[in-house]
Design a protein around this motif. Structure first.
Motif, mmCIF file in Angstrom:
data_model
loop_
_atom_site.group_PDB
_atom_site.id
_atom_site.type_symbol
_atom_site.label_atom_id
_atom_site.label_comp_id
_atom_site.label_asym_id
_atom_site.label_seq_id
_atom_site.Cartn_x
_atom_site.Cartn_y
_atom_site.Cartn_z
ATOM 1 N N GLU A 128 15.880 37.167 21.000
ATOM 2 C CA GLU A 128 16.645 37.514 22.165
ATOM 3 C C GLU A 128 16.966 39.087 22.227
ATOM 4 O O GLU A 128 17.567 39.390 23.273
ATOM 5 N N GLY A 155 20.886 32.835 17.906
ATOM 6 C CA GLY A 155 20.923 32.273 16.392
ATOM 7 C C GLY A 155 21.436 30.836 16.786
ATOM 8 O O GLY A 155 20.765 29.962 15.822
ATOM 9 N N GLN A 184 19.267 27.571 15.307
ATOM 10 C CA GLN A 184 20.097 26.502 14.435
ATOM 11 C C GLN A 184 19.916 25.244 14.944
ATOM 12 O O GLN A 184 19.443 24.111 14.555
ATOM 13 N N GLY A 219 15.329 39.728 8.908
ATOM 14 C CA GLY A 219 16.167 40.511 7.884
ATOM 15 C C GLY A 219 16.683 39.382 6.720
ATOM 16 O O GLY A 219 16.458 38.119 7.112
ATOM 17 N N ARG A 257 24.437 47.747 17.781
ATOM 18 C CA ARG A 257 24.594 47.298 16.329
ATOM 19 C C ARG A 257 23.781 48.089 15.357
ATOM 20 O O ARG A 257 24.424 48.496 14.424
ATOM 21 N N GLN A 258 22.543 47.908 15.554
ATOM 22 C CA GLN A 258 21.514 48.990 14.745
ATOM 23 C C GLN A 258 21.909 50.446 14.763
ATOM 24 O O GLN A 258 21.873 51.108 13.641
ATOM 25 N N GLU A 307 18.519 48.046 3.260
ATOM 26 C CA GLU A 307 17.281 48.418 4.120
ATOM 27 C C GLU A 307 17.738 49.353 5.214
ATOM 28 O O GLU A 307 18.559 49.138 5.965
HETATM 29 P P1 NDP Z 1 17.535 39.897 12.517
HETATM 30 O O1 NDP Z 1 16.237 39.721 13.090
HETATM 31 O O2 NDP Z 1 17.529 39.789 10.730
HETATM 32 O O3 NDP Z 1 18.640 38.901 12.894
HETATM 33 C C1 NDP Z 1 19.094 38.910 14.086
HETATM 34 C C2 NDP Z 1 18.740 37.442 14.742
HETATM 35 O O4 NDP Z 1 19.182 36.479 13.852
HETATM 36 C C3 NDP Z 1 19.295 37.169 16.184
HETATM 37 O O5 NDP Z 1 18.509 36.674 16.903
HETATM 38 C C4 NDP Z 1 20.761 36.293 15.789
HETATM 39 O O6 NDP Z 1 21.231 35.627 16.768
HETATM 40 C C5 NDP Z 1 20.052 35.470 14.853
HETATM 41 N N1 NDP Z 1 21.057 34.801 14.075
HETATM 42 C C6 NDP Z 1 22.412 35.063 13.612
HETATM 43 N N2 NDP Z 1 22.616 34.110 12.956
HETATM 44 C C7 NDP Z 1 21.761 33.249 12.840
HETATM 45 C C8 NDP Z 1 21.892 31.665 12.247
HETATM 46 N N3 NDP Z 1 23.217 31.422 11.552
HETATM 47 N N4 NDP Z 1 20.766 31.394 12.250
HETATM 48 C C9 NDP Z 1 19.800 31.495 12.829
HETATM 49 N N5 NDP Z 1 19.734 32.676 13.342
HETATM 50 C C10 NDP Z 1 20.663 33.653 13.428
HETATM 51 O O7 NDP Z 1 17.930 41.314 12.905
HETATM 52 P P2 NDP Z 1 18.995 42.101 12.702
HETATM 53 O O8 NDP Z 1 19.062 43.021 14.066
HETATM 54 O O9 NDP Z 1 20.215 41.574 12.276
HETATM 55 O O10 NDP Z 1 18.446 43.207 11.621
HETATM 56 C C11 NDP Z 1 19.049 43.269 10.512
HETATM 57 C C12 NDP Z 1 18.143 43.722 9.408
HETATM 58 O O11 NDP Z 1 16.794 42.872 9.344
HETATM 59 C C13 NDP Z 1 17.436 45.036 9.632
HETATM 60 O O12 NDP Z 1 18.221 45.851 8.948
HETATM 61 C C14 NDP Z 1 16.233 44.852 8.896
HETATM 62 O O13 NDP Z 1 16.360 45.099 7.612
HETATM 63 C C15 NDP Z 1 15.942 43.640 9.061
HETATM 64 N N6 NDP Z 1 14.668 43.179 9.953
HETATM 65 C C16 NDP Z 1 13.512 43.064 9.301
HETATM 66 C C17 NDP Z 1 12.606 42.631 10.099
HETATM 67 C C18 NDP Z 1 10.944 42.412 9.642
HETATM 68 O O14 NDP Z 1 10.175 42.488 10.322
HETATM 69 N N7 NDP Z 1 10.945 42.085 8.209
HETATM 70 C C19 NDP Z 1 12.453 42.600 11.615
HETATM 71 C C20 NDP Z 1 13.808 42.879 12.099
HETATM 72 C C21 NDP Z 1 14.876 43.046 11.233
HETATM 73 P P3 NDP Z 1 22.685 36.165 17.361
HETATM 74 O O15 NDP Z 1 22.015 37.410 18.308
HETATM 75 O O16 NDP Z 1 23.133 34.824 17.975
HETATM 76 O O17 NDP Z 1 23.529 36.533 16.381
#
Ligand code: NDP
Length: 470
Positions: free
Chosen positions: A154, A183, A187, A202, A299-300, A346
């Protein structure tokens, strides 16, 4: 079907999440996703979607990420298209049972491995390459004959909406559903109990996915990230090395799981390498009206700006940020402390720390003191150095004298190890990941010797023992 824009979390156009999953289970149960023809049709659908809707996809990526059309094609569409084409041409062969030789004591018999779809698979995408990280795993899912729910991120809302609209148009809408949401939606989906979950994102969220899947014993593939190092030795071609490393911090603003996170360079060539990286970054940005690179959200942005505010490293280039525009200049930091936040987490953005090391031993020890990265990059002309890095550092993948290119090689498995993930995909590796390899042993009714059953005579025992020594 199964496209689903959920105004209310967990509720889709075609019903609640349990209803959507139940409908997919019914489709899977009908057996229609098993034949090669169905799989090939879906793969062709993905190829057509990427070809025919390139303009719309590029517009969605521009809205989500401010990306140019060519960058979107190269990073987000090309890899998925290549994957789909590669799989379409080979899936019939992949599906064939593989005969296996059997030990003498099993004779007479035939043995083989038979590939079986898993059932209904959940694909959870990330925001950075919203097409490639959903369609890539979907190629694996449909190649293996599975139904799938795709949950795009999203955090890239235009791409998410587009996938929800287009996938049912190009694929079997009773076998592939898109559920949009956050998120909480993820779940709720996990709570339905899938036959496999494929997550890209992540490490922290990866842990939550694993926990959410555990009650159902759902197997999980985690495509995570980590701090992928680029080790540069003094014998490297520094001009090419600098250009290639700098490129990974500009393309999709450095928000790629396979970008170089930081550089470890031999001290003797550190200054020259930094100078050349700075030169390359300036060159890459020379035609742009704005020096900054667009970051996905506040946030990022705040996380990355926080690294810049807290670092005590020398800034060789950049450092500028603009919160209103969500942009950060390509930044090169020289010799930050390993305790600096930019070296502990990271980065996932256009910031490149460069640290000097006195030897290859020191570089290897530095990487090995940290969680296993998704990729290790080494730049050297020495076969001995290359061999040492490849054998002494554990990482998901490794590239010698380049970066990121292994993601687009369907002949090679792509995935992490340890903290950078589990499981793999691309090409046949993705097909295997989302198939069950069923072991089959076919025996004739005869012979069926009496001595194989109790009570065992002394002679039978001798015979049986001898047979198993064979
Ligand atoms: P992430 O993709 O790791 O996480 C964000 C997503 O996870 C949002 O959709 C969020 O929903 C959801 N989420 C939060 N809590 C839960 C939960 N309990 N169960 C399931 N889903 C949940 O991205 P971030 O924006 O947090 O990025 C953080 C780090 O992730 C980056 O610094 C990078 O290191 C890494 N990353 C790596 C990627 C890759 O290709 N390997 C791609 C993207 C990020 P909600 O908005 O409701 O909180």
């Amino acid at each position: 079907m199964k496209s689903a824009l959920n105004a209310e979390p967990g509720v889709t156009e075609s019903g609640t999440i349990p209803e959507v999953v139940a409908a997919l289970r019914a489709t899977y149960g009908s057996g229609r996703t098993r034949p090669a023809t169905w799989r090939i049709e879906q793969l062709r659908g993905i190829e057509r979607l990427l070809d025919e809707r390139e303009g719309e996809i590029a517009r969605a990526l521009a809205e989500d990420h401010g990306r140019g059309a060519f960058e979107s094609w190269m990073i987000d569409m090309l890899a998925a298209k290549l994957e789909a084409t590669y799989a379409r041409k080979r899936v019939r062969r992949w599906m064939r049972s593989r005969p296996r030789p059997l030990p003498l004591h099993q004779m007479p018999a035939l043995g083989w491995v038979q590939y079986e779809p898993l059932g209904v698979v959940l694909v959870i995408g990330a925001w950075n390459g919203p097409l490639t990280v959903t369609l890539g795993p979907l190629v694996a899912a449909v190649s293996a004959g599975n139904c799938a729910v795709v949950k795009p991120s999203e955090l890239a809302p235009a791409s998410s909406r587009l996938l929800a609209r287009l996938l049912p148009e190009y694929l079997d809408a009773e076998a592939v559903a898109v559920v949009e949401g956050d998120g909480h939606t993820t779940q709720t989906l996990l709570a339905q109990g899938f036959d496999h979950v494929f997550f890209t994102g992540g490490t922290e969220i990866g842990r939550k996915i694993l926990a959410g899947a555990a009650p159902h014993l759902t197997p999980v593939t985690l495509e995570l990230g980590g701090k992928s190092p680029a080790i540069v030795m003094r014998d490297a071609d520094l001009g090419v090395t600098a250009r290639r490393i700098a490129g990974t911090k500009v393309v999709i603003s450095g928000q790629a799981c396979v970008a170089a996170d930081y550089v470890l360079v031999e001290r003797a060539v550190r200054d020259e390498l930094v100078e050349r990286i700075v030169h390359s970054l300036n060159e890459f940005r020379s035609g742009e009206p704005d020096r900054g690179l667009r970051i996905v959200n506040e946030r990022q942005f705040d996380r990355l700006a926080g690294y810049l505010a807290s670092t005590e490293a020398t800034v060789a280039l950049g450092g500028g940020t603009d919160r209103a525009e969500l942009t950060i200049e390509p930044t090169v930091l020289v010799d930050p402390s390993p305790e600096d936040p930019v070296m502990r987490e990271e980065i996932f953005g256009p910031i490149l720390p460069v640290l000097a090391v006195d030897s290859l031993d020191e570089a290897i020890a530095f990487v090995n003191a940290r969680p296993k990265p998704l990729a290790t990059y080494v730049f050297t002309k020495s076969a001995r150095t290359r061999r040492r890095v490849l054998s002494e550092i554990s990482s998901g993948g490794a590239v010698v004298n380049h970066l990121m290119v292994h993601y687009m090689a369907p002949q090679l498995p792509f995935g992490g190890v340890g903290a950078s993930g589990m499981g793999r995909y691309n090409g046949k590796w993705g097909f295997e990941e989302l198939s069950h390899r069923k072991a089959v042993l076919l025996k004739p009714f005869k012979p069926d010797p009496r001595f194989a059953y109790p009570p065992y005579s002394d002679r039978a025992i001798t015979l049986i023992r001898r047979m198993y020594r064979a």
